[in-house]
Design an enzyme around this catalytic site. Structure first.
Site, PDB file in Angstrom:
ATOM      1  N   CYS A 138      14.410  38.307 -47.881  1.00 38.34           N
ATOM      2  CA  CYS A 138      13.305  37.791 -48.706  1.00 38.34           C
ATOM      3  C   CYS A 138      12.093  38.694 -48.550  1.00 38.34           C
ATOM      4  O   CYS A 138      12.114  39.676 -47.808  1.00 38.34           O
ATOM      5  CB  CYS A 138      12.948  36.364 -48.295  1.00 38.34           C
ATOM      6  SG  CYS A 138      12.273  36.259 -46.624  1.00 38.34           S
TER       7      CYS A 138
ATOM      8  N   ASP B 139      -4.123  66.644 -77.118  1.00 41.59           N
ATOM      9  CA  ASP B 139      -4.396  68.070 -77.289  1.00 41.59           C
ATOM     10  C   ASP B 139      -3.803  68.461 -78.645  1.00 41.59           C
ATOM     11  O   ASP B 139      -2.786  67.899 -79.063  1.00 41.59           O
ATOM     12  CB  ASP B 139      -3.730  68.863 -76.166  1.00 41.59           C
ATOM     13  CG  ASP B 139      -3.925  70.352 -76.341  1.00 41.59           C
ATOM     14  OD1 ASP B 139      -5.066  70.787 -76.491  1.00 41.59           O
ATOM     15  OD2 ASP B 139      -2.907  71.087 -76.345  1.00 41.59           O
TER      16      ASP B 139
ATOM     17  N   ASP C 119      -4.259  72.054 -69.880  1.00 49.99           N
ATOM     18  CA  ASP C 119      -4.376  70.600 -70.016  1.00 49.99           C
ATOM     19  C   ASP C 119      -4.296  69.890 -68.667  1.00 49.99           C
ATOM     20  O   ASP C 119      -4.622  68.704 -68.576  1.00 49.99           O
ATOM     21  CB  ASP C 119      -3.263  70.048 -70.920  1.00 49.99           C
ATOM     22  CG  ASP C 119      -3.375  70.554 -72.350  1.00 49.99           C
ATOM     23  OD1 ASP C 119      -4.514  70.754 -72.805  1.00 49.99           O
ATOM     24  OD2 ASP C 119      -2.328  70.771 -72.989  1.00 49.99           O
TER      25      ASP C 119
ATOM     26  N   CYS D 158      10.693  39.524 -45.094  1.00 50.95           N
ATOM     27  CA  CYS D 158      11.370  40.614 -44.374  1.00 50.95           C
ATOM     28  C   CYS D 158      10.736  41.954 -44.740  1.00 50.95           C
ATOM     29  O   CYS D 158      10.460  42.801 -43.875  1.00 50.95           O
ATOM     30  CB  CYS D 158      12.857  40.654 -44.724  1.00 50.95           C
ATOM     31  SG  CYS D 158      13.766  39.154 -44.329  1.00 50.95           S
TER      32      CYS D 158
ATOM     33  N   CYS E 100      51.442  67.297 -33.723  1.00 53.65           N
ATOM     34  CA  CYS E 100      51.091  66.366 -32.641  1.00 53.65           C
ATOM     35  C   CYS E 100      49.590  66.096 -32.671  1.00 53.65           C
ATOM     36  O   CYS E 100      48.845  66.696 -33.456  1.00 53.65           O
ATOM     37  CB  CYS E 100      51.506  66.927 -31.283  1.00 53.65           C
ATOM     38  SG  CYS E 100      50.631  68.450 -30.855  1.00 53.65           S
TER      39      CYS E 100
ATOM     40  N   CYS F 163      47.159  69.001 -32.457  1.00 52.10           N
ATOM     41  CA  CYS F 163      46.863  69.717 -33.708  1.00 52.10           C
ATOM     42  C   CYS F 163      45.624  69.109 -34.370  1.00 52.10           C
ATOM     43  O   CYS F 163      44.743  69.828 -34.863  1.00 52.10           O
ATOM     44  CB  CYS F 163      48.051  69.635 -34.669  1.00 52.10           C
ATOM     45  SG  CYS F 163      49.564  70.405 -34.040  1.00 52.10           S
TER      46      CYS F 163
END
Length: 837
Positions: free
Chosen positions: A13, A517, A720, A16, A85, A88
């Site tokens: 909420c 402008d 501008d 929080c 295995c 590896c």
């Protein structure tokens, strides 16, 4: 100062969100902290030298919330063959971990797959696969999910979990409510099927124990209300969960106490069981939370759409310089590097930003700009990520990739805007910070008052206490503003209008004066030479040749137009010995030993050059909307080169729309008064600010503000930028410069001025929506809490049952979200009808 976006999990909420903001702001080195409840994100600005990100994360974690740092990492799964295995798998992990940019790696020997989290900007997938190959194993095709995909999947899982919890709660709370209510209804003559073995008068203990059995699973699925709520209560920062936890716990504990009373032989206690109240409250709150989560997901659909636009792969041309012309190869988008030559065939999307090197086509850029007509592209033209190639095959050079593309920048801008707060939300934020503690006090005082007022009736007082706690809804307050801003900015992005924040969105609806402008905004910004007038019968082409030669070093659009005019006539440009640009006036150049001046009336007046010979012609040209450029050679007027800029087709329609909205329209230009008035008359401008130097544009805006006006400035050029920054709202045209866009609050991706009234109207609609949400959120609590406290009952009216209070609370936040989602129906300006829809 550094900026970071952190995903926050565990908020329920507005209280929080307020608690997190207060906690983070207390840390030394924090510039700004803002939490968006709807998107579940913390936007934080901090001094990296004084404060580290881990400290911020730890502070948030301490108050009970989970923090996920927003990263650019991507997850991939690489199938690997050749492992025999577990050793590896360990070897491959070590090989991949050594790479810079790999954040985590996990190799599963059983599935023969490596899951790698990495940062694309630091390491490529091909390098990761190469590391696997060098370790002696075979890396197969990669499957990938990015952070956005993961976030979407997480939210979908959350919604699914909430639905599951609600269904479980409903399965148990419905029979619980039935068992509890039917005996009461029987007293009022309403007969419903009911087993005799559960008759509360004859089998009171069985009746009570069955209710306990039914309520426990409901409490179980709603456990987070208790874990989060009581934790927040212990840390003296109660939230909505705290209200639910206190209210339902009071009902359950009181009912358990009465169950013991029944077991002890006090069978009258069977009338004081409130298990169904707790069960139904939790069920209804879960329903509300589920609907809320679904609705919140819909508010961010615009971002999801933008993220889904980019293609996942690119077709590159390898060895493009080889005699055979190179080989086409499809690679993941993260593999593309700057400088790669990319091939795009008809019907395919542009994967990254770049410049066309070969081919001709038409590209649909509507997904980025909202412009429906495909744009012709040829060698030298820019192309943008996610735009669609419609006709021919083109090759282009990759120039911007990853987070540097236009699409990525738009996504970031929209995300930042959705995370910002509008000033209108300040009151809701202040109230949210004190709301829950005040409600707790009201509930306690109301319960105590009714306990004594009812002659010591604990059950009555408990009903009031629970109803007040349950009906209060801080969620609606917390969601009222951010959800509307998220939908509003997202809708703007869909229409090619990028609004940079909640403050800009709010201010825009107050605008009563807009200053445009002229060049490049009201007009196309592509002037052409229309007339060449000379004195003393000199050949016009000679004057044009000299003027164009002098203007060759100028960057002004009018100067460039004169150069283009000379080139169109195949006039050879003369050598310029010296060049000087005079800002706001014109240029001075030395050509063949002659001093050439080209510029406006101010320049000629300053150099004491008489314009009498062409005064009448100059006025005539200006009244036709043309700009007369005076040319003097060695201190004597030589002639006039007139230049005209075509008015954009959308300008008049946009200004008419603004007039219907009650907004005054002004135009600002460096042009002479007559030319400016002629342009203004064409499009319906109310006020003309002519002969304004570039550096004075911001001063003119300030003068309008001094009259008490809320001013928006619309422009596209570097000159501008100060005026855009000075105005209450700066609006930059998408075709403009990066400086103008950086200074602006709103960016229009298209060059259509009709997007200006659309942006203003979107702001008005969004702010109206926010006000409606806040009215409902405040009004609901202002009316609901006194009713729950028994004000109506005090005057002989009904008493609010806690179950109905829970239902009202659940629907309040959902109603706010639903109202915000109505903004998705917003439509852009309809030029043909001349209306705003």
């Amino acid at each position: 100062m550094e900026n970071q976006v952190l995903s926050i999990r565990g908020m329920t909420c507005a209280a929080c969100a307020q608690r997190i903001e207060k906690t983070v702001r207390k840390l030394p080195g924090i510039g700004q902290a803002s939490v968006n409840l709807a998107s579940e994100k913390l936007f934080v600005e901090f001094d990296g030298a004084a404060l580290g990100l881990p400290t911020i994360k730890e502070a948030v974690h301490k108050i009970g919330y989970e923090v996920v740092e927003k990263t650019d990492s991507t997850n991939i799964t690489i199938p690997i063959s050749g492992m025999t295995c577990a050793a590896c798998a360990q070897r491959i992990e070590k090989a991949i971990k050594k790479l810079d940019g790999v954040t985590s790696v996990s190799v599963n020997f059983a599935t023969e797959k490596a899951t790698v989290a990495y940062q694309p900007q630091k390491v490529r997938v091909s390098v990761i696969k190469e590391a696997v190959e060098k370790a002696g194993y075979k890396a197969l095709d990669v499957s990938k999910t990015d952070a956005a995909d993961e976030d979407r999947a997480r939210k979908q899982r959350e919604i699914k979990t909430l639905w599951t919890k609600f269904i479980v709660a409903a399965v148990f709370s419905f029979p619980l409510l039935y068992i509890a209510m039917v005996p009461m209804l029987t007293k009022y003559g309403i007969a419903l099927p009911y087993p005799k073995s559960l008759d509360p008068m004859n089998y009171s203990l069985i009746y009570a124990l069955l209710q306990i059995i039914l309520v426990l699973p409901v409490i179980g699925v709603g456990y987070r209300f208790y874990t989060v709520g009581f934790k927040a209560l212990w840390s003296r920062s109660p939230n909505m969960d705290s209200l639910i936890a206190i209210g339902t716990t009071a009902a359950v504990l009181y009912s358990v106490y009465n169950t013991f009373q029944i077991a002890a032989g006090n069978f009258r206690a069977v009338e004081s069981l409130y298990f169904e109240t707790a069960g139904v409250i939790i069920t209804l709150i879960l329903l509300g939370k589920t609907l809320e989560a679904v609705s919140k997901g819909k508010t961010s659909e615009a971002i999801k759409k933008l993220m889904g636009l980019a293609p996942k792969t690119a077709l590159i041309l390898q060895d493009a310089g080889s005699p055979g012309g190179g080989v086409e190869k499809e690679i993941p988008i993260d593999e593309v590097e700057i400088g790669d030559i990319i091939i795009v065939k008809p019907g395919a999307k542009i994967p990254v930003d770049g410049t066309v090197t070969d081919g001709h086509t038409a590209i649909d850029e509507s997904m980025l700009t909202g412009e429906s007509m495909p744009v012709d592209k040829k060698a030298g033209d820019a192309v943008y990520t996610a735009s669609l190639n419609t006709t021919g095959t083109v090759q282009f050079r990759a120039e911007k990739i990853g987070s540097d593309t236009a699409l990525a920048q738009i996504i970031k801008l929209v995300e930042d805007a959705q995370g910002s707060k509008a000033p209108i939300a300040q009151m809701a934020d202040i109230v949210s910070g004190y709301f829950v503690p005040i409600v707790c006090v009201i509930a306690l005082l109301a319960g105590i008052a009714w306990f004594f007022g009812s002659g010591g009736n604990l059950e009555f007082a408990l009903t009031i206490f629970i109803a007040v706690l349950v009906i209060a809804c801080p969620c609606a307050l917390g969601l009222a503003t951010p959800t509307a801003i998220m939908v509003g900015t997202g809708k703007g992005a869909e229409n090619g209008i990028l609004i940079k924040g909640g403050e800009a969105l709010e201010t825009a609806h107050k605008i009563n004066t807009i200053v445009f402008d002229k060049t490049g905004t009201i007009t196309e910004g592509k002037p052409t030479v229309t007339d060449v007038l000379t004195t003393e019968g000199a050949p016009p082409d000679n004057l044009l040749q000299i003027t164009a030669s002098a203007e060759k070093g100028s960057e002004h659009p009018l100067g460039q137009a004169i150069v283009a005019g000379a080139q169109d006539k195949d006039l050879e440009l003369l050598k310029v010995d010296d060049f000087n640009s005079i800002t706001g006036r014109g240029i001075e150049a030395q050509i063949g030993g002659q001093t050439v001046l080209a510029g406006n009336r101010k320049l000629m007046d300053e150099r004491n050059i008489s314009l009498t010979a062409l005064e009448t012609d100059s006025d005539t040209l200006a009244s036709e909307g043309k700009t007369p450029m005076y040319v003097a050679i060695d201190g004597r007027l030589a002639g006039i080169v007139a230049v005209a800029d075509v008015v954009k087709p959308s300008s008049k329609a946009a200004i008419e729309s603004l007039h219907r909205m009650g907004i005054e329209v002004a135009m600002i230009t460096g042009d002479n008064r007559r030319t400016a008035d002629a342009i203004a008359k064409q499009v319906g401008i109310d006020r003309v600010l002519a002969e304004v130097l570039p550096q004075d544009k911001s001063s003119e805006v300030k003068k309008l503000q001094a009259e008490g006006r809320k001013v928006a400035m619309v422009g596209d050029g570097i000159n501008d930028a100060p005026a855009l920054a000075q105005a209450d709202i700066g609006i930059a045209i998408g075709s403009g410069t990066d400086v103008a866009m950086e200074s602006a609050d709103i960016v229009l991706m298209r060059c259509q001025l009709t997007d200006v009234p659309t942006a203003i109207n979107l702001s008005k609609r969004t702010i109206r929506n926010i006000k409606q949400n806040l009215f409902w959120a405040f009004g609901y609590n202002v009316v609901g809490i006194p009713i729950a406290a028994g004000v109506l009952h005090l005057f002989g009216g009904p008493l609010l049952n806690p179950i109905f209070a829970a239902a009202a609370m659940s629907l309040s936040s959902v109603s706010v979200l639903t109202n915000a989602l109505r903004l998705k129906r917003f439509k852009a300006t309809n030029i043909e009808r001349g209306t705003l829809v």
